[in-house]
Design a protein around this motif. Structure first.
Motif, PDB file in Angstrom:
ATOM      1  N   GLN A   1      -3.883  13.072   5.489  1.00 25.08           N
ATOM      2  CA  GLN A   1      -5.177  12.436   5.240  1.00 25.08           C
ATOM      3  C   GLN A   1      -5.038  10.923   5.341  1.00 25.08           C
ATOM      4  N   ARG A   2      -5.893  10.325   6.143  1.00 20.65           N
ATOM      5  CA  ARG A   2      -5.835   8.882   6.314  1.00 20.65           C
ATOM      6  C   ARG A   2      -6.983   8.220   5.571  1.00 20.65           C
ATOM      7  N   GLY A   3      -6.733   7.014   5.078  1.00 20.04           N
ATOM      8  CA  GLY A   3      -7.767   6.291   4.362  1.00 20.04           C
ATOM      9  C   GLY A   3      -7.184   5.051   3.703  1.00 20.04           C
ATOM     10  N   ARG A   4      -7.982   4.404   2.885  1.00 26.74           N
ATOM     11  CA  ARG A   4      -7.547   3.209   2.159  1.00 26.74           C
ATOM     12  C   ARG A   4      -8.029   3.352   0.728  1.00 26.74           C
ATOM     13  N   ASP A   5      -7.153   3.911  -0.099  1.00 25.62           N
ATOM     14  CA  ASP A   5      -7.538   4.206  -1.479  1.00 25.62           C
ATOM     15  C   ASP A   5      -6.325   3.992  -2.372  1.00 25.62           C
ATOM     16  N   ALA A   6      -6.082   2.730  -2.708  1.00 30.00           N
ATOM     17  CA  ALA A   6      -4.935   2.358  -3.556  1.00 30.00           C
ATOM     18  C   ALA A   6      -3.672   3.025  -3.012  1.00 30.00           C
ATOM     19  N   GLY A   7      -2.982   3.795  -3.832  1.00 29.16           N
ATOM     20  CA  GLY A   7      -1.773   4.462  -3.382  1.00 29.16           C
ATOM     21  C   GLY A   7      -1.970   5.907  -3.007  1.00 29.16           C
ATOM     22  N   ARG A   8      -3.208   6.382  -3.068  1.00 32.04           N
ATOM     23  CA  ARG A   8      -3.445   7.800  -2.771  1.00 32.04           C
ATOM     24  C   ARG A   8      -3.608   8.051  -1.284  1.00 32.04           C
ATOM     25  N   LEU A   9      -4.170   7.095  -0.575  1.00 36.69           N
ATOM     26  CA  LEU A   9      -4.396   7.255   0.854  1.00 36.69           C
ATOM     27  C   LEU A   9      -3.877   6.043   1.622  1.00 36.69           C
ATOM     28  N   PHE A  10      -3.198   6.311   2.716  1.00 36.65           N
ATOM     29  CA  PHE A  10      -2.780   5.294   3.665  1.00 36.65           C
ATOM     30  C   PHE A  10      -3.312   5.660   5.047  1.00 36.65           C
ATOM     31  N   ASP A  11      -3.241   4.690   5.943  1.00 37.07           N
ATOM     32  CA  ASP A  11      -3.663   4.939   7.324  1.00 37.07           C
ATOM     33  C   ASP A  11      -2.524   4.527   8.244  1.00 37.07           C
ATOM     34  N   ARG A  12      -1.577   5.447   8.370  1.00 35.23           N
ATOM     35  CA  ARG A  12      -0.385   5.278   9.196  1.00 35.23           C
ATOM     36  C   ARG A  12       0.476   4.104   8.727  1.00 35.23           C
ATOM     37  N   PRO A  13       1.032   4.202   7.529  1.00 35.57           N
ATOM     38  CA  PRO A  13       1.900   3.132   6.986  1.00 35.57           C
ATOM     39  C   PRO A  13       3.198   3.038   7.784  1.00 35.57           C
ATOM     40  N   THR A  14       3.779   1.833   7.787  1.00 35.25           N
ATOM     41  CA  THR A  14       4.863   1.575   8.722  1.00 35.25           C
ATOM     42  C   THR A  14       6.159   1.050   8.119  1.00 35.25           C
ATOM     43  N   ASP A  15       6.104   0.256   7.023  1.00 34.57           N
ATOM     44  CA  ASP A  15       7.314  -0.451   6.587  1.00 34.57           C
ATOM     45  C   ASP A  15       7.181  -0.858   5.125  1.00 34.57           C
ATOM     46  N   ILE A  16       8.299  -1.349   4.566  1.00 35.25           N
ATOM     47  CA  ILE A  16       8.364  -1.704   3.156  1.00 35.25           C
ATOM     48  C   ILE A  16       9.303  -2.894   2.955  1.00 35.25           C
ATOM     49  N   ALA A  17       9.015  -3.712   1.939  1.00 34.59           N
ATOM     50  CA  ALA A  17       9.887  -4.813   1.534  1.00 34.59           C
ATOM     51  C   ALA A  17       9.757  -4.981   0.029  1.00 34.59           C
ATOM     52  N   TRP A  18      10.808  -5.545  -0.611  1.00 37.69           N
ATOM     53  CA  TRP A  18      10.891  -5.574  -2.070  1.00 37.69           C
ATOM     54  C   TRP A  18      11.065  -6.982  -2.616  1.00 37.69           C
ATOM     55  N   LEU A  19      10.644  -7.163  -3.874  1.00 35.27           N
ATOM     56  CA  LEU A  19      11.031  -8.295  -4.692  1.00 35.27           C
ATOM     57  C   LEU A  19      12.207  -7.864  -5.577  1.00 35.27           C
ATOM     58  N   PRO A  20      12.939  -8.817  -6.151  1.00 36.00           N
ATOM     59  CA  PRO A  20      14.112  -8.437  -6.954  1.00 36.00           C
ATOM     60  C   PRO A  20      13.816  -7.515  -8.125  1.00 36.00           C
ATOM     61  N   ASP A  21      12.607  -7.563  -8.685  1.00 39.32           N
ATOM     62  CA  ASP A  21      12.293  -6.698  -9.833  1.00 39.32           C
ATOM     63  C   ASP A  21      11.858  -5.303  -9.418  1.00 39.32           C
ATOM     64  N   GLY A  22      11.894  -4.998  -8.133  1.00 35.61           N
ATOM     65  CA  GLY A  22      11.514  -3.672  -7.650  1.00 35.61           C
ATOM     66  C   GLY A  22      10.090  -3.572  -7.153  1.00 35.61           C
ATOM     67  N   THR A  23       9.260  -4.588  -7.432  1.00 41.94           N
ATOM     68  CA  THR A  23       7.927  -4.631  -6.830  1.00 41.94           C
ATOM     69  C   THR A  23       8.068  -4.510  -5.320  1.00 41.94           C
ATOM     70  N   PHE A  24       7.172  -3.745  -4.687  1.00 44.63           N
ATOM     71  CA  PHE A  24       7.314  -3.584  -3.241  1.00 44.63           C
ATOM     72  C   PHE A  24       5.979  -3.722  -2.519  1.00 44.63           C
ATOM     73  N   PHE A  25       6.087  -4.077  -1.251  1.00 46.24           N
ATOM     74  CA  PHE A  25       4.948  -4.274  -0.366  1.00 46.24           C
ATOM     75  C   PHE A  25       5.029  -3.270   0.777  1.00 46.24           C
ATOM     76  N   VAL A  26       3.895  -2.694   1.133  1.00 49.09           N
ATOM     77  CA  VAL A  26       3.817  -1.727   2.224  1.00 49.09           C
ATOM     78  C   VAL A  26       2.927  -2.287   3.323  1.00 49.09           C
ATOM     79  N   SER A  27       3.401  -2.239   4.538  1.00 53.34           N
ATOM     80  CA  SER A  27       2.548  -2.591   5.686  1.00 53.34           C
ATOM     81  C   SER A  27       1.813  -1.319   6.119  1.00 53.34           C
ATOM     82  N   ASP A  28       0.502  -1.374   6.057  1.00 51.46           N
ATOM     83  CA  ASP A  28      -0.345  -0.197   6.285  1.00 51.46           C
ATOM     84  C   ASP A  28      -1.501  -0.603   7.211  1.00 51.46           C
TER      85      ASP A  28
END
Length: 417
Positions: A215-242
């Protein structure tokens, strides 16, 4: 077509001849060295940058205990590779592909005669699951996630997870990574076409999945639309390219709780502005916590602070298609470019510094360099989606350090991050 062996022979002969003449004239040591250096600079070119290709890497995959045989099958589309150490290189492959009759075993699709375009898409379907012309062959989901040693031999295979990616309209993994700040060494695998992000324990247990399968969409963390990559901050916070369809960056806390997102489609496709995306394909974070995003369809890098405030952007070339990028510990940004099939170096202000590479199917050439990774010994690994292979490069002896990709940020070197 020139013969590499012949070129090396001619070059060696030139060097030896220079040395013989020099010795017959009994010059001092500096004169002999100068003659040799001049001879070495004649002819040739820097085809592989500061690297040399490691031959016969990787080795053919074993049949394995599951009873599946590899006769008649070869490497699939390779979108993902990550070097944990020089002796543990993670590969996430989009299944295996059938070989045509008479083909040499384990020939990548880009090296067949005639060549084929390696893909993980279902036969008769496009990357977005629309009807497409039939090609007449289908991949199988086998050896999707595995680990190679430094010699290219398989040392681990998560066979139990091969079928995780098997679903209508799926094509297998897009990216594989490990956080440089995670002592437990979780493994993250992106499935763009099924719109999911999987987090595994180091021994292969699935501990979290973000997104809803298929299922594709844009709904916080429940739906993505073909996500591609990830990067982190030192405390474990992370960013997703979607992502291919999502046109956003999404930020999560260390436990996967959605925090914020930013980005939208361009209001004027001919004049895309800041914070407007067309294929958010790769993401990396610098030491000062700036978020660098590959806006692939717009051929540019956009830069934000950690909360989404736009800071800067620059283009990567009129034929460019920035597939993946990393920021090394020495503070440079390196891109594997799928438009030019080159490896590119920039400083963090966007100044172009160096590049090498060429399109093709021969060793050391590229067709769709989709992820790059560097181990602690300086070896470079490239996963190619269209040639259907992974390649390993080692730095040449005496290579210019400014041309060699620096170390990726790792747990052992992250105390100053």
């Amino acid at each position: 077509m020139h013969s590499p062996g012949l070129s090396r022979s001619l070059l060696l002969g030139t060097i030896l001849a220079s040395a013989v003449v020099a010795c017959s004239q009994s010059p001092d040591t500096e004169t002999v060295q100068a003659a040799t250096a001049t001879a070495q600079e004649r002819g040739g070119q820097e085809e592989f940058g500061p690297y040399e290709v490691v031959a016969d890497w990787p080795k053919p995959l074993p049949d394995g205990p599951d009873g599946v045989k590899h006769e008649g099958w070869t490497w699939g589309s390779n979108g993902a590779i990550f070097a944990e150490t020089p002796n543990r290189i993670w590969v996430a492959m989009r299944g295996e592909l059938p070989l045509p009759s008479g083909a040499k075993p384990w020939t990548p699709y880009g090296l067949l005669d005639p060549p084929r375009r390696s893909t993980g898409n279902d036969d008769g379907k496009s990357a977005t699951c629309e009807d497409a012309p039939k090609r007449g062959w289908e991949r199988r989901y086998h050896h999707v996630i595995f680990v190679l040693d430094g010699e290219g031999k398989q040392v681990q295979h998560w066979a139990d997870h091969d079928k995780l990616f098997d679903a209508p309209c799926g094509r297998g993994p897009h990216k594989i990574k490990m956080s440089p700040y995670d002592p437990e060494k979780h493994v993250w695998v992106f499935d763009d076409q099924l719109h999911q992000i999987h987090k595994f324990s180091y021994d292969g247990k699935l501990v979290m999945s973000l997104g809803t399968k298929g299922q594709r969409g844009r709904d916080a963390g429940r739906l993505f639309d073909r996500p591609t990559d990830i990067a982190w901050l030192p405390d474990g916070t992370f960013f997703v390219s979607d992502g291919y369809g999502g046109k956003r960056v999404a930020k999560f806390d260390k436990d996967g709780k959605f925090l914020v997102d930013w980005g939208e489609a361009p209001k004027d496709p001919d004049k895309p502005g800041p914070n407007e995306f067309n294929t958010v394909h790769s993401i990396a974070v610098s030491k000062d916590r700036r978020v660098f995003v590959a806006d692939r369809g717009h051929r540019r890098i956009q830069v934000f602070d950690e909360n989404g405030k736009f800071l800067d952007m620059w283009t990567t070339g009129v034929r460019s298609s920035p597939y993946a990028h990393i920021i090394t510990a020495d503070g440079y940004l390196w891109i594997s470019d799928g438009g030019t099939n080159r490896i590119l170096k920039y400083d963090l202000n966007g100044k172009y510094l160096y590049g090498w590479g060429a399109p093709g199917g021969l060793s050391g050439q590229f067709a769709g360099p989709h992820q790059l990774s560097v181990d602690q010994a300086g070896n470079l690994y490239i996963a190619e989606v269209f040639n259907g292979r992974v390649q390993k490069f080692r730095p040449k002896p005496g290579a210019d350090a400014a041309k060699v990709i620096g170390q990726e940020v790792r747990l052992s070197s992250s105390s100053d991050q």
